[in-house]
Every structure is written in C-alpha cells, then in structure tokens.
Design a protein around this motif. Structure first.
Motif, short mmCIF file in Angstrom:
data_model
loop_
_atom_site.label_atom_id
_atom_site.label_comp_id
_atom_site.label_asym_id
_atom_site.label_seq_id
_atom_site.Cartn_x
_atom_site.Cartn_y
_atom_site.Cartn_z
N VAL A 1 -46.97 46.26 22.68
CA VAL A 1 -47.93 45.19 22.37
C VAL A 1 -48.39 44.49 23.64
CG1 VAL A 1 -48.22 42.96 21.23
CG2 VAL A 1 -47.05 44.81 20.04
N LEU A 2 -47.44 44.15 24.50
CA LEU A 2 -47.78 43.45 25.75
C LEU A 2 -48.68 44.31 26.63
CD1 LEU A 2 -44.34 41.78 26.63
CD2 LEU A 2 -46.39 40.68 25.69
N VAL A 3 -48.35 45.60 26.73
CA VAL A 3 -49.16 46.50 27.56
C VAL A 3 -50.55 46.67 26.95
CG1 VAL A 3 -49.39 48.87 28.39
CG2 VAL A 3 -47.18 47.73 28.51
N GLY A 4 -50.62 46.86 25.64
CA GLY A 4 -51.91 47.03 24.97
C GLY A 4 -52.81 45.83 25.16
N ILE A 5 -52.27 44.63 24.95
CA ILE A 5 -53.05 43.40 25.12
C ILE A 5 -53.42 43.20 26.58
CG2 ILE A 5 -52.98 40.88 24.96
CD1 ILE A 5 -51.34 41.17 22.42
N ALA A 6 -52.49 43.52 27.50
CA ALA A 6 -52.77 43.38 28.93
C ALA A 6 -53.92 44.29 29.35
CB ALA A 6 -51.51 43.70 29.74
N VAL A 7 -53.95 45.50 28.81
CA VAL A 7 -55.05 46.42 29.12
C VAL A 7 -56.38 45.86 28.63
CG1 VAL A 7 -56.04 48.68 28.54
CG2 VAL A 7 -53.65 48.51 29.21
N ALA B 1 -63.81 47.11 15.99
CA ALA B 1 -62.75 47.55 16.91
C ALA B 1 -61.53 46.65 16.80
CB ALA B 1 -63.28 47.57 18.34
N GLY B 2 -61.77 45.36 16.56
CA GLY B 2 -60.63 44.46 16.34
C GLY B 2 -59.85 44.85 15.10
N GLY B 3 -60.58 45.27 14.06
CA GLY B 3 -59.90 45.76 12.85
C GLY B 3 -59.13 47.04 13.12
N GLY B 4 -59.69 47.92 13.99
CA GLY B 4 -58.96 49.13 14.38
C GLY B 4 -57.70 48.81 15.16
N PHE B 5 -57.79 47.84 16.06
CA PHE B 5 -56.62 47.40 16.83
C PHE B 5 -55.56 46.83 15.90
CE2 PHE B 5 -54.54 44.05 19.51
CZ PHE B 5 -53.88 44.91 20.38
N LYS B 6 -56.01 46.02 14.93
CA LYS B 6 -55.09 45.45 13.95
C LYS B 6 -54.37 46.54 13.17
CE LYS B 6 -56.46 44.66 9.98
NZ LYS B 6 -55.42 45.48 9.30
N GLN B 7 -55.13 47.58 12.73
CA GLN B 7 -54.52 48.66 11.96
C GLN B 7 -53.53 49.44 12.81
OE1 GLN B 7 -55.11 49.00 8.66
NE2 GLN B 7 -53.42 50.46 8.68
N THR C 1 -58.45 36.02 16.41
CA THR C 1 -58.28 35.90 14.97
C THR C 1 -57.94 37.24 14.34
OG1 THR C 1 -59.86 34.06 14.86
CG2 THR C 1 -59.42 35.24 12.82
N ILE C 2 -58.69 38.27 14.70
CA ILE C 2 -58.48 39.60 14.11
C ILE C 2 -57.10 40.14 14.47
CG2 ILE C 2 -59.28 41.99 14.11
CD1 ILE C 2 -62.10 40.86 14.68
N SER C 3 -56.74 40.06 15.75
CA SER C 3 -55.46 40.61 16.20
C SER C 3 -54.29 39.84 15.61
CB SER C 3 -55.40 40.57 17.73
OG SER C 3 -56.45 41.30 18.30
N ALA C 4 -54.37 38.51 15.63
CA ALA C 4 -53.27 37.70 15.09
C ALA C 4 -53.12 37.91 13.59
CB ALA C 4 -53.52 36.22 15.41
N ALA D 1 -54.38 28.58 10.02
CA ALA D 1 -53.49 28.49 11.18
C ALA D 1 -53.93 29.48 12.26
CB ALA D 1 -52.04 28.77 10.76
N VAL D 2 -54.28 30.69 11.84
CA VAL D 2 -54.78 31.69 12.78
C VAL D 2 -56.09 31.21 13.40
CG1 VAL D 2 -55.73 34.02 12.96
CG2 VAL D 2 -53.62 33.65 11.68
N GLY D 3 -56.99 30.68 12.55
CA GLY D 3 -58.27 30.19 13.04
C GLY D 3 -58.12 29.07 14.04
N ALA D 4 -57.20 28.14 13.77
CA ALA D 4 -56.97 27.02 14.70
C ALA D 4 -56.42 27.54 16.03
CB ALA D 4 -56.00 26.02 14.07
N GLY D 5 -55.50 28.48 15.97
CA GLY D 5 -54.94 29.04 17.20
C GLY D 5 -55.97 29.77 18.03
N SER D 6 -56.97 30.37 17.35
CA SER D 6 -57.98 31.16 18.06
C SER D 6 -58.92 30.29 18.89
CB SER D 6 -58.81 31.98 17.06
OG SER D 6 -59.70 31.16 16.34
N LEU D 7 -58.88 28.97 18.71
CA LEU D 7 -59.76 28.07 19.46
C LEU D 7 -59.06 27.42 20.65
CD1 LEU D 7 -61.47 26.25 16.42
CD2 LEU D 7 -62.39 28.14 17.78
N PHE D 8 -57.80 27.74 20.86
CA PHE D 8 -57.00 27.03 21.86
C PHE D 8 -57.54 27.24 23.28
CE2 PHE D 8 -53.31 26.49 24.65
CZ PHE D 8 -52.81 25.28 24.21
N PHE D 9 -57.74 26.17 24.01
CA PHE D 9 -58.07 26.12 25.44
C PHE D 9 -58.99 27.24 25.92
CE2 PHE D 9 -57.31 26.29 30.07
CZ PHE D 9 -57.53 24.96 30.38
N SER D 10 -60.26 27.08 25.64
CA SER D 10 -61.27 27.99 26.20
C SER D 10 -61.36 27.77 27.71
CB SER D 10 -62.64 27.68 25.56
OG SER D 10 -63.69 28.24 26.30
#
Length: 465
Positions: free
Chosen positions: A29-35, A334-340, A384-387, A409-418
């Motif tokens: 997960v960490l490597v995938g997100i880092a990429v 693609a976000g839905g594909g990543f989620k799956q 949002t999609i990934s979480a 909760a997911v939606g609120a987290g997705s707005l954190f510190f732009s």
C-alpha cells in the motif's frame, strides 16, 4: 444497497488474490501510494495514468498475479464509471446551463442586493453553497471569483473577508454533499443510502461552512490583508446576454434534485413498504439519475429558454459541458480501479483486522486514512475514492445512518490541508494574487478547519443517531 455496490461486492473475490501477510500488504500500500504521489507531483503525470500504474505496482509488490490485478482494476474502473458516470455528466450539464444562462449571476446579484455590509460575508457563503450544489469546485471558483473581487473592490472590503466565506461554501459542498463525484463514489463504495447521506451531509455542512467561512474570515483578514487584483477580474457570463432567468426559477431548478432525493429518503423512512405505490414512485423520481435528469430537462426551459437560448444554443451548451469532464471521469474510474485492487489483494480485510484490535472509532479511522491520502496526492477525489475502498469492510455491519456518517468522515478527511500538490491551491493563489505563504495561512488553514470541524460534527452525530 445500490446496484453499483452489489456489482462491486460481486466483483470482489471471496479470498484475496495473494497470500501475502499484513506486513507485505502494508508495504505494498505504501509503495503503491508513493508511486502515485511521485508520478503526480514530481513527474506531473496525469492522475489517470498515475493511478493505473500505482495499481499495478501495488498488486506486484503484494505478490498478486498481474493478470488478476489487471482484471480487478478494469472491473473496478468499469463499475465505478457505470455507477457515477451518468450522474457526473448530468451534473456538468446542469452546471453549464446555470453558468451560461446567467442563472448563477442572477442568484448572486439578488442576494447581494439584499445584503448589508455586516451580512456580506454570510451572503457570500450562502451564494457559494447554493451555486456549489450542482457545480464542480473549479467551475464554482471561476464563477464566483469575479463576484468576490467586485464586491471587495467596490465595497472596500478585505478580500479575505469576502473570499474565504465563498471558498468555504464551495469546498464544503464539494467534499460532503452529493451529487459531487467524491461523495457519490463513496456512497456507492460503502453501500450507503444517498438520501440519508445527503440529509446528514447538509446537517454537517451548514455549521462547518459557517465556522470555516464567515467566522474564520475575520481571523484570515487580520493575517493576510491584500487588495483585490483588478487585472484578474474576468467578464461575467451574463454580460453578453439580453436577459437571464428569474431568481425563484433558478433556485428552484438548482434545488430540484436535492428535494427529490430527500423526498425519497423521507418516504423510505416513514412508509418502509416496497409494495406501497407512493414509495415506488418516490424510489424512481428520487433516484440520483432521474432527479438530476429532471433538473436538466427543467433547466433547459427555466434557464436556457428564459435566457433566450434556441435549440442550437442549448445543444451547444450541452455539448460543451461534456468535454471538460472526460478527464474527471477517467480519474474517478481509475480511482475505482485502484480501490478494487486494494480490495482484491486483501488490504480492506487487513484494515478490518487491525480496526478490531485498535480502540479507534471506524469513523475516525476513515478520516485519518482519507486525510493521509489527501496530504500525499493533493486530490480530494482521489483521497475519497481510495479511502472508501480501504474502509469498505467496516461498513458491512453498520446501520444506515452510520454508513452515511462513514461517507461524511471520508469526505471530511479528503479536504484536509490543501497545499502545493493541489491544483485548487494554485487556482486560489493566482486568482487572489497571494504568495505561497499567504495562501497557506488562508486557504490551507480554511480547508483544515473544514476537515477537522466536519469530522467533529460527524462524531457528535454518531453519538446521538
């Protein structure tokens, strides 16, 4: 549960496609997100390509067969686009009609004409919230910036006193209230009820927008005192029109899909009998697709015809509205594909296993995951999609209200510190003529307030519902 949710559950394998342990999955997960982060931020690769490559890397590091990873990714992509693609397209058409017909300007001018000097920041957050319902965030900014700059300039207001409430209203709607793409995808991924989520989303959005908008703008105006950059004031869409739609008709058109979806949710709660004729009718007219389609068809008359648009002009408006959303649809897909992919390799089950051992609320866990991905990728929609994919197993045994709160909760987290990896950060910076430090002290802090206050209200609602 929605059709898309059923398809997603059907697509998810009963057993993970890899036998990797929790440690290897965590590293994957960490490597995938880092990429994904590296490709988006460093190499400026389009988010669609970055998510696609990141999904393949995630599957490879997790030790999954690549043919199954590809199948899972394309299945997730197809299911996501099938579920929300039409809704995003309809929302784009309605937003374009609202902008091109001068309906948005009519709402703005009518409210501003009735607002006094002290109530102006409150008027701005109201305008942004109403206009922000059917519009994508970037479109809303482009529509509202001319108004913000004109009001600040002519009324001798601090730009932050007027601008922050407008941005807060748009951002809150974008992150918490359907039919925006992020909340819609999260609703489908988590199997939440759209009407209940919409009602609770508005309940959370109103106080959150007030705190992050008119109230925080007082502090922001002291931190950053700048004058409106006159050279950046663009032409308003309605300046080239001979007439534009009325205020009441415009507001009614914008709120029509919201009213229909809320009516469905209310009837479902009160009646709760699938054979009841009233419930069957509201189930149809209150479904997201029919509600938005009705608003679009009504808008062609109340907005387009009222502005003097003929058939060719209406057809051109619809056509132009669909072109810009191609990239959005691909990113969401693609976000839905990543989620799956996350679900297929067993990451969702891993999160579920960990949550049973931790003493952290599922709602808070969802917020933390979304906030972390938002910080890393800069995209609220990707976060949002990934979480939602990661915490989907947590929603399995939740009540209707709590699964809706999980979406919020997911939606609120997705707005954190732009910050600097977010396109919205640079859009606000350039339009308001600020430097990076000033943008962080105003826009970034405002987004963080929305995120933190939003999850605070979500947690409070979870105690009483």
């Amino acid at each position: 549960m929605s059709t898309l949710s059923v398809e997603m559950l059907a697509a998810a394998p009963a057993e993970p496609i890899t036998s990797a342990g929790h440690a290897q999955l965590g590293i994957a997960v960490l490597v995938g997100i880092a990429v994904i982060v590296l490709l988006i931020t460093r190499f400026k690769l389009h988010a669609f390509l970055s998510l696609t490559i990141g999904s393949l890397v995630l599957g490879a590091v997790a030790g999954a067969p690549l043919d199954k990873v590809i199948t899972g990714f394309t299945t997730g992509l197809g299911a996501t686009v099938a579920g929300v693609g039409v809704l995003i397209a309809l929302g784009a058409i309605l937003g374009k009609l609202l902008a091109d017909s001068g309906g948005a300007d009519q709402i703005v001018d009518t409210i501003l004409a009735k607002a006094g000097r002290r109530s102006m920041p409150w008027a701005m957050v109201l305008i942004a919230s109403v206009i922000g319902l059917p519009l994508f965030f970037e479109v809303g900014i482009v529509l509202l910036i001319p108004v913000v700059l004109l009001v600040a300039n002519r009324g001798n207001y601090s730009l932050m006193r007027i601008g922050i409430p407008a941005l807060a209203g748009l951002s809150v709607m974008h992150g918490l209230v359907p039919p925006h793409p992020g909340p819609l995808v999260a609703i489908d991924a988590l199997g939440a009820n759209l009407g209940v989520t919409l009602a609770l989303g508005v309940l959370v959005a109103v106080p959150t927008a007030i705190i992050a908008g008119p109230l925080f703008s007082r502090v922001a105006a002291r931190w950053v005192d700048i004058t409106p950059p006159e050279k950046l004031i663009p032409q308003r869409p309605s300046e080239d029109l001979e007439r534009r739609p009325g205020f009441a008709a415009t507001v009614a058109t914008v709120l029509l899909p919201v009213v229909l979806m809320l009516a469905k949710a209310l009837v479902d709660i009160v009646v709760d009998d699938p054979k009841d004729h009233v419930q069957r009718v509201t189930d149809v007219i209150g479904s997201p697709m029919i509600a938005l389609l009705a608003a679009v068809l009504v808008g062609m008359f109340t907005l387009g015809r009222a502005a003097g648009f003929g058939r060719d002009r209406l057809a051109g408006t619809v056509e132009k509205s669909l072109v810009p959303i191609a990239g959005i649809l691909l990113i969401v897909g693609a976000g839905g594909g990543f989620k799956q992919t996350l679900i297929d390799v067993g990451v969702g089950q891993m999160i579920l296993d960990f949550s049973e051992d931790w003493s952290v609320s599922a709602l808070l866990l969802a917020w933390l995951i979304a906030a972390g991905i938002r910080l890393a990728t800069g995209s609220a929609t990707v976060a949002t999609i990934s979480a939602a994919g990661l915490v989907a197993p947590l929603a399995a045994d939740m009540s209707t209200t709590h699964s809706a709160l999980l979406v919020l909760a997911v939606g609120a987290g997705s707005l954190f510190f732009s910050h600097v990896n977010d396109a919205g950060f640079w859009l606000v910076k350039e339009y308001f003529g600020m430097d990076i430090g000033q943008t962080i002290k105003t826009w970034s802090v405002m987004e963080t307030i929305i995120s933190v206050v939003g999850i605070g209200f979500v947690m409070l609602l979870s105690l009483v519902l």
